[in-house]
Design a protein around this motif. Structure first.
Motif, PDB file in Angstrom:
ATOM      1  N   SER A 148       0.753  -1.004  -0.137  1.00 38.88           N
ATOM      2  CA  SER A 148       0.100   0.078   0.115  1.00 38.88           C
ATOM      3  C   SER A 148       0.754   1.291  -0.023  1.00 38.88           C
ATOM      4  N   LEU A 149       2.028   1.156   0.561  1.00 36.06           N
ATOM      5  CA  LEU A 149       2.806   2.451   0.849  1.00 36.06           C
ATOM      6  C   LEU A 149       3.379   2.583  -0.609  1.00 36.06           C
ATOM      7  N   LEU A 150       3.982   1.524  -1.452  1.00 35.30           N
ATOM      8  CA  LEU A 150       4.421   1.721  -2.538  1.00 35.30           C
ATOM      9  C   LEU A 150       3.422   2.452  -3.427  1.00 35.30           C
ATOM     10  N   LEU A 151       1.997   1.884  -3.388  1.00 34.61           N
ATOM     11  CA  LEU A 151       1.107   2.534  -4.279  1.00 34.61           C
ATOM     12  C   LEU A 151       0.785   3.936  -4.026  1.00 34.61           C
ATOM     13  N   ARG A 152       0.912   4.247  -2.569  1.00 40.38           N
ATOM     14  CA  ARG A 152       0.759   5.626  -2.215  1.00 40.38           C
ATOM     15  C   ARG A 152       1.639   6.546  -3.147  1.00 40.38           C
ATOM     16  N   VAL A 153       2.969   6.214  -2.938  1.00 39.86           N
ATOM     17  CA  VAL A 153       3.826   6.948  -3.492  1.00 39.86           C
ATOM     18  C   VAL A 153       3.522   7.319  -5.078  1.00 39.86           C
ATOM     19  N   THR A 154       2.966   6.425  -5.953  1.00 41.12           N
ATOM     20  CA  THR A 154       2.805   6.414  -7.312  1.00 41.12           C
ATOM     21  C   THR A 154       1.721   7.403  -7.433  1.00 41.12           C
ATOM     22  N   LYS A 155       0.667   7.790  -6.400  1.00 38.46           N
ATOM     23  CA  LYS A 155      -0.287   8.569  -6.635  1.00 38.46           C
ATOM     24  C   LYS A 155       0.251  10.048  -6.527  1.00 38.46           C
ATOM     25  N   GLU A 156       1.296  10.234  -5.976  1.00 40.10           N
ATOM     26  CA  GLU A 156       1.840  11.428  -5.607  1.00 40.10           C
ATOM     27  C   GLU A 156       2.449  12.145  -6.673  1.00 40.10           C
ATOM     28  N   VAL A 157       2.663  11.322  -7.859  1.00 37.89           N
ATOM     29  CA  VAL A 157       3.572  11.721  -9.008  1.00 37.89           C
ATOM     30  C   VAL A 157       2.559  11.580 -10.356  1.00 37.89           C
ATOM     31  N   LYS A 158       2.828  12.406 -11.378  1.00 41.70           N
ATOM     32  CA  LYS A 158       1.972  12.201 -12.721  1.00 41.70           C
ATOM     33  C   LYS A 158       2.261  10.799 -13.325  1.00 41.70           C
ATOM     34  N   LYS A 159       3.682  10.368 -13.165  1.00 46.43           N
ATOM     35  CA  LYS A 159       4.168   9.554 -13.988  1.00 46.43           C
ATOM     36  C   LYS A 159       5.391   8.594 -13.026  1.00 46.43           C
ATOM     37  N   PHE A 160       5.443   7.251 -13.064  1.00 48.84           N
ATOM     38  CA  PHE A 160       6.333   6.563 -12.384  1.00 48.84           C
ATOM     39  C   PHE A 160       6.763   5.185 -13.188  1.00 48.84           C
ATOM     40  N   GLY A 161       7.807   5.030 -13.289  1.00 44.13           N
ATOM     41  CA  GLY A 161       8.384   3.940 -13.704  1.00 44.13           C
ATOM     42  C   GLY A 161       8.417   2.555 -12.938  1.00 44.13           C
ATOM     43  N   MET A 162       9.337   2.011 -12.296  1.00 44.66           N
ATOM     44  CA  MET A 162       9.139   0.817 -11.651  1.00 44.66           C
ATOM     45  C   MET A 162       8.994   0.966 -10.292  1.00 44.66           C
ATOM     46  N   ILE A 163       8.131  -0.161  -9.759  1.00 46.23           N
ATOM     47  CA  ILE A 163       8.080  -0.306  -8.395  1.00 46.23           C
ATOM     48  C   ILE A 163       8.644  -1.835  -7.810  1.00 46.23           C
ATOM     49  N   PHE A 164       9.701  -1.425  -6.933  1.00 51.12           N
ATOM     50  CA  PHE A 164      10.495  -2.585  -6.319  1.00 51.12           C
ATOM     51  C   PHE A 164      10.054  -2.928  -4.843  1.00 51.12           C
ATOM     52  N   GLY A 165       9.882  -3.957  -4.396  1.00 52.37           N
ATOM     53  CA  GLY A 165       9.724  -4.308  -3.151  1.00 52.37           C
ATOM     54  C   GLY A 165      10.186  -5.604  -2.358  1.00 52.37           C
ATOM     55  N   GLN A 166      10.374  -5.713  -1.350  1.00 51.64           N
ATOM     56  CA  GLN A 166      10.652  -7.028  -0.611  1.00 51.64           C
ATOM     57  C   GLN A 166       9.772  -7.409   0.584  1.00 51.64           C
ATOM     58  N   GLU A 167       9.300  -8.445   0.537  1.00 52.18           N
ATOM     59  CA  GLU A 167       8.613  -8.900   1.894  1.00 52.18           C
ATOM     60  C   GLU A 167       8.949 -10.175   2.521  1.00 52.18           C
ATOM     61  N   MET A 168       8.995 -10.342   3.742  1.00 49.75           N
ATOM     62  CA  MET A 168       9.309 -11.705   4.157  1.00 49.75           C
ATOM     63  C   MET A 168       8.519 -12.585   4.432  1.00 49.75           C
ATOM     64  N   ASN A 169       7.151 -12.317   4.816  1.00 54.41           N
ATOM     65  CA  ASN A 169       5.959 -12.999   4.983  1.00 54.41           C
ATOM     66  C   ASN A 169       5.512 -13.682   3.619  1.00 54.41           C
ATOM     67  N   PRO A 170       5.526 -14.716   3.361  1.00 57.05           N
ATOM     68  CA  PRO A 170       4.986 -15.265   2.212  1.00 57.05           C
ATOM     69  C   PRO A 170       3.336 -14.844   1.912  1.00 57.05           C
ATOM     70  N   THR A 171       2.423 -14.915   2.795  1.00 56.48           N
ATOM     71  CA  THR A 171       1.164 -14.473   2.852  1.00 56.48           C
ATOM     72  C   THR A 171       1.017 -13.077   2.632  1.00 56.48           C
ATOM     73  N   THR A 172       1.727 -12.200   3.171  1.00 57.47           N
ATOM     74  CA  THR A 172       1.780 -10.907   2.759  1.00 57.47           C
ATOM     75  C   THR A 172       2.556 -10.441   1.459  1.00 57.47           C
ATOM     76  N   TYR A 173       3.473 -11.239   1.155  1.00 58.45           N
ATOM     77  CA  TYR A 173       4.050 -11.188  -0.110  1.00 58.45           C
ATOM     78  C   TYR A 173       2.996 -11.431  -1.328  1.00 58.45           C
ATOM     79  N   ASN A 174       2.301 -12.407  -1.211  1.00 60.07           N
ATOM     80  CA  ASN A 174       1.109 -12.640  -2.134  1.00 60.07           C
ATOM     81  C   ASN A 174       0.150 -11.413  -1.986  1.00 60.07           C
ATOM     82  N   LEU A 175      -0.227 -11.093  -0.977  1.00 56.17           N
ATOM     83  CA  LEU A 175      -1.122 -10.075  -1.094  1.00 56.17           C
ATOM     84  C   LEU A 175      -0.540  -8.691  -1.695  1.00 56.17           C
ATOM     85  N   ALA A 176       0.595  -8.324  -1.360  1.00 57.57           N
ATOM     86  CA  ALA A 176       1.244  -7.239  -2.111  1.00 57.57           C
ATOM     87  C   ALA A 176       1.202  -7.413  -3.678  1.00 57.57           C
TER      88      ALA A 176
END
Length: 514
Positions: A231-259
């Motif tokens: 959600s935080l990554l998506l929030r950043v994209t809403k603050e600009v007119k254009k974005f390139g790539m979104i990168f992230g890492q998550e340790m919990n497998p269930t939360t990773y799927n949710l992301a």
């Protein structure tokens, strides 16, 4: 109309989610209901795209199975869909088809979820769909004690969801994405201590996103090393007119799927995000990458294990000691700083202890300020605004190339909040003032202060906010003469009352009480 529909959609989805509330806890029914919503989204996305490419043939997707060349048409749709959408669903496997079918659909759903993942194998989108539905266990007893109970639950949920219009054709708004975020937030509010693992309160997300996009209307990359639901990554994209790539890492497998689901459901193409499932500190998945915007709400004071290889890790090796094993806060910060691009901005939430704790953390603070001069601002937040913990927190802002390298801005927003039931909340006005104060870099009495690097050095690199922002409220001077006069008047009044009581006692023939 869109705002009305969004609120209506949120209410409808939450009501459907609550049909599972009596069967399992919030963490568990979250995974089921969000997974089913995601399945319906994929189905509608597939149907809409297929209808678009079949329009020239005056054919709708649901009519394909009856077409004389059904196999050839389906193969053409499959090829185009996997390339454009990243996945493929045949007409018979669409969510709406199952909902209309009713009856025994449990085994069908299990097969279809596997088929969605397998449709991406060997293609560019494979990593983004691999084991995506792993958390949805349709054989679990918590969904129902018997097969019929579990199937019945699915039929009820599918039929209820099928009645809801996601309005995916409305390209000007992200109604479903907003509703999905709303659900994630609702689940977080009831998840207790585990909520912080997958969700950052919306207003805090806004602050972080606005801080790292200051002065920019486009960014080429954004990264979150502990991305939770994304959600935080998506929030950043809403603050600009254009974005390139979104990168992230998550340790919990269930939360990773949710992301990953959250990215796709917000119409982020599989080519535009790269989210990995591993421990960020010990198994970083984006070595060598540098990012223009970095945001994070890492787990507060998490434990991590020191290994010999970490001592030589380029993320940490420039300081003689690693962050304490009992408190990984600065390990996350060092990791983020290492991945920050030269023109990048970074904002991270941390417990107040990072500002003043000694030992290795003091060495790291000094290195980041004296040696690198990357620290741009320290912002104190109110206590009890995060789910699962009531501790006060702060935001640290870092930049490699600072416009104001001679000072650090301190903001004390710890007293600026609204009390809502058991949780403190930041209003839009609180968010605006914090962000404006940072962007304009202004000093305000009892709220913000520009501390020189010399002053910070004199404080031995202790960043405790009260050392810099004086919030002391002077009490009005006491007029001792007036107090003395008031006491004399009270004594006279008491003496009069005593005499009156004595008179009553004499009339009653009893001893006075004094």
């Amino acid at each position: 109309m869109s705002e009305h529909h969004r609120k209506q959609l949120e209410t409808q989805l939450w009501n459907i989610a609550n049909t599972l509330r009596g069967r399992m806890n919030a963490d568990e029914f979250r995974d089921y209901i969000l997974g089913f919503i995601f399945f319906k989204y994929l189905s509608e996305k597939q149907r809409t795209y297929a209808n678009k490419i079949l329009k020239a043939d005056k054919l709708s997707y649901k009519e394909v199975p009856d077409h004389p060349q059904a196999d050839a048409v389906l193969e053409a749709v499959r090829t185009a869909s996997v390339d454009k959408l990243g996945f493929f669903l045949p007409p018979a496997d669409l969510f709406g088809t199952l909902a209309a079918k009713g009856g025994d659909i449990l085994e069908d759903v299990k097969r279809i979820l596997r088929d969605i993942e397998q449709s991406t194998m060997g293609h560019e989108s494979e990593d983004d769909f691999d084991h995506l539905f792993e958390s949805i266990n349709l054989d679990a007893s918590k969904l129902g004690k018997t097969y019929n109970d579990r199937n019945g639950a699915l039929v009820d949920i599918f039929r209820a969801l099928d009645k809801i219009d996601f309005q995916l054709d409305d390209t000007e708004s992200d109604i479903l994405g907003d509703a999905y975020e709303y659900l994630i937030g609702k689940f977080a509010s009831g998840a207790g201590k585990t909520a912080g693992e997958f969700y950052t309160p919306q207003q805090v997300s806004k602050i972080l996103a606005k801080l790292v996009t200051t002065g920019k209307d486009r960014i080429k990359s954004v990264y979150d090393p502990t991305c939770g639901s994304g959600s935080l990554l998506l929030r950043v994209t809403k603050e600009v007119k254009k974005f390139g790539m979104i990168f992230g890492q998550e340790m919990n497998p269930t939360t990773y799927n949710l992301a990953r689901m959250n990215m796709i459901l917000h119409d982020v193409n599989y080519r535009n995000f790269d989210i990995r499932n591993e421990n960020t500190l010990t198994e970083p998945q984006h070595p060598g990458e540098r990012f223009e915007a970095i945001v994070a709400n890492p787990p507060f004071s998490a434990k991590w294990k020191h290994t010999p290889i970490l001592q030589d890790d380029e993320r940490f090796s420039k300081v003689s000691k690693l962050a304490p094993q009992s408190k990984a806060d600065f390990a996350f910060i060092q990791h983020m700083v290492h991945h920050l691009d030269d023109n990048g901005q970074m904002a991270v939430v941390a417990p107040h202890g990072v500002l003043f704790r000694g030992g290795a953390e003091a060495l790291i603070r000094r290195f980041l300020i004296e040696d690198r001069n990357f620290l741009d601002a320290v912002i104190g937040l109110p206590a009890n605004i995060f789910y699962g913990t009531s501790i006060p927190t702060c935001i640290l802002v870092f930049k490699r190339c600072r416009e104001h390298p001679e000072n650090v801005l301190f903001i004390d927003a710890s007293r600026e909040f609204e009390k809502e039931k058991n949780q403190n909340e930041l209003s839009d006005e609180h968010v605006r003032v914090i962000v404006d104060t940072y962007r304009e870099r202004v000093e305000q009495d009892k709220y913000s202060y520009l501390a020189s690097l010399e002053e910070i050095a004199e404080n031995d690199y202790n960043l405790n906010i009260p050392r810099y922002v004086d919030t002391f409220e002077e009490e009005e001077p006491v007029d001792l003469a007036a107090v003395s006069k008031e006491l004399r008047e009270l004594q006279t009044e008491i003496s009069g009352i005593d005499q009156e009581i004595a008179g009553f006692c004499k009339e009653l023939g009893i001893d006075t009480p004094f």
